[in-house]
Design an enzyme around this catalytic site. Structure first.
Site, PDB file in Angstrom:
ATOM      1  N   CYS A   8     -10.633  -0.738  -6.343  1.00  0.00           N
ATOM      2  CA  CYS A   8     -10.470  -0.492  -4.264  1.00  0.00           C
ATOM      3  C   CYS A   8     -11.204  -1.241  -3.215  1.00  0.00           C
ATOM      4  O   CYS A   8     -10.614  -0.185  -2.662  1.00  0.00           O
ATOM      5  CB  CYS A   8     -12.250   0.957  -5.242  1.00  0.00           C
ATOM      6  SG  CYS A   8     -13.566  -0.348  -5.953  1.00  0.00           S
ATOM      7  N   HIS A   9     -11.673  -2.184  -3.640  1.00  0.00           N
ATOM      8  CA  HIS A   9     -12.004  -2.664  -2.147  1.00  0.00           C
ATOM      9  C   HIS A   9     -10.363  -2.622  -1.338  1.00  0.00           C
ATOM     10  O   HIS A   9     -10.543  -2.887   0.237  1.00  0.00           O
ATOM     11  CB  HIS A   9     -12.350  -3.898  -2.572  1.00  0.00           C
ATOM     12  CG  HIS A   9     -11.586  -5.074  -2.858  1.00  0.00           C
ATOM     13  ND1 HIS A   9     -11.914  -4.965  -4.476  1.00  0.00           N
ATOM     14  CD2 HIS A   9     -10.532  -6.190  -2.997  1.00  0.00           C
ATOM     15  CE1 HIS A   9     -10.699  -6.005  -4.662  1.00  0.00           C
ATOM     16  NE2 HIS A   9     -10.421  -6.448  -3.975  1.00  0.00           N
TER      17      HIS A   9
ATOM     18  N   TYR B 113      -6.144   6.292   1.818  1.00  0.00           N
ATOM     19  CA  TYR B 113      -7.115   7.551   1.426  1.00  0.00           C
ATOM     20  C   TYR B 113      -5.858   7.699   1.128  1.00  0.00           C
ATOM     21  O   TYR B 113      -5.225   8.288  -0.226  1.00  0.00           O
ATOM     22  CB  TYR B 113      -8.113   7.090   1.814  1.00  0.00           C
ATOM     23  CG  TYR B 113      -9.230   6.743   1.227  1.00  0.00           C
ATOM     24  CD1 TYR B 113      -9.710   6.694   0.265  1.00  0.00           C
ATOM     25  CD2 TYR B 113      -9.798   6.218   2.583  1.00  0.00           C
ATOM     26  CE1 TYR B 113     -11.003   5.574   0.008  1.00  0.00           C
ATOM     27  CE2 TYR B 113     -10.523   5.063   2.572  1.00  0.00           C
ATOM     28  CZ  TYR B 113     -11.352   5.241   0.987  1.00  0.00           C
ATOM     29  OH  TYR B 113     -12.380   4.302   0.733  1.00  0.00           O
TER      30      TYR B 113
ATOM     31  N   ASN C 164     -15.519   4.569  -8.743  1.00  0.00           N
ATOM     32  CA  ASN C 164     -14.542   3.688  -9.840  1.00  0.00           C
ATOM     33  C   ASN C 164     -15.890   2.324 -10.887  1.00  0.00           C
ATOM     34  O   ASN C 164     -16.847   2.179  -9.863  1.00  0.00           O
ATOM     35  CB  ASN C 164     -13.666   2.993  -8.754  1.00  0.00           C
ATOM     36  CG  ASN C 164     -13.398   1.268  -9.860  1.00  0.00           C
ATOM     37  OD1 ASN C 164     -13.261   1.128 -10.693  1.00  0.00           O
ATOM     38  ND2 ASN C 164     -13.126   0.435  -9.042  1.00  0.00           N
TER      39      ASN C 164
ATOM     40  N   GLU D  24      -7.881 -12.669  -0.165  1.00  0.00           N
ATOM     41  CA  GLU D  24      -6.490 -12.389  -0.899  1.00  0.00           C
ATOM     42  C   GLU D  24      -6.234 -12.615   0.860  1.00  0.00           C
ATOM     43  O   GLU D  24      -4.989 -11.686   0.097  1.00  0.00           O
ATOM     44  CB  GLU D  24      -6.829 -10.311  -1.117  1.00  0.00           C
ATOM     45  CG  GLU D  24      -7.472 -10.529  -2.232  1.00  0.00           C
ATOM     46  CD  GLU D  24      -7.817  -9.223  -3.282  1.00  0.00           C
ATOM     47  OE1 GLU D  24      -6.516  -7.891  -2.430  1.00  0.00           O
ATOM     48  OE2 GLU D  24      -8.122  -9.108  -3.713  1.00  0.00           O
TER      49      GLU D  24
END
Length: 158
Positions: A124-125, A93, A116, A151
């Site tokens: 946002c993850h 953040y 979001n 990912e």
């Protein structure tokens, strides 16, 4: 008027909405669909669903869709910064706050992240706590962990 349609994905049922030109929302089926929306599948919604399916299959790292999230100017600034986080990477953040030129706005960045409207596509993850741990996600921490693992990241649960 927005059009919305629901799709079954490997992470469960999701809704996608568009305004006739752009994707405006991607949300988990348990969430309320956008107000005054019409349940109708469109070519754009179908394309967004196909790109999400490719993402879940590990075949897509970037989305090629017109987006128009609705929010404040600050929120839009944060969401645009989120879109610069590369696939397979994370940011804190604080890093996002610094990126948008407001290094003390960590909490406000967190609130914008929480609002979001285009989950997954606006990633946002990929935002984590400064200690490297997973914190907050509209779809739940387990889903956040699954997306990051997809990912090729592995994180400790807090």
């Amino acid at each position: 008027m927005k059009k919305v349609f629901f799709y079954d994905t490997p992470i469960g049922r999701i809704g996608i909405a568009e305004d006739g030109k752009c994707i405006t929302d991607v949300f988990f089926a348990a969430a309320d669909r956008p107000k005054d929306s019409l349940l109708e599948e469109t070519e754009l919604l179908n394309e967004a669903a196909k790109q999400l399916v490719d993402y879940f299959a590990g075949k897509r790292k970037d989305f090629e869709l017109p987006l128009s999230p609705e929010g404040t100017e600050f929120q839009k600034l944060v969401w645009e910064a989120l879109r610069t986080i590369p696939y397979g990477e994370t940011r804190t953040y604080k890093q996002i706050a610094e990126q948008i030129g407001n290094p003390k706005a960590c909490r406000a960045v967190g609130m914008a992240n929480n609002k979001n409207p285009i989950s997954i596509i606006v990633p946002c993850h990929r935002v984590i706590g400064s200690n490297g741990r997973l914190v907050g996600y509209g779809g739940g921490i387990e889903l956040k962990k699954k997306l990051l693992e997809l990912e090729n990241n592995s994180f400790e649960m807090s």
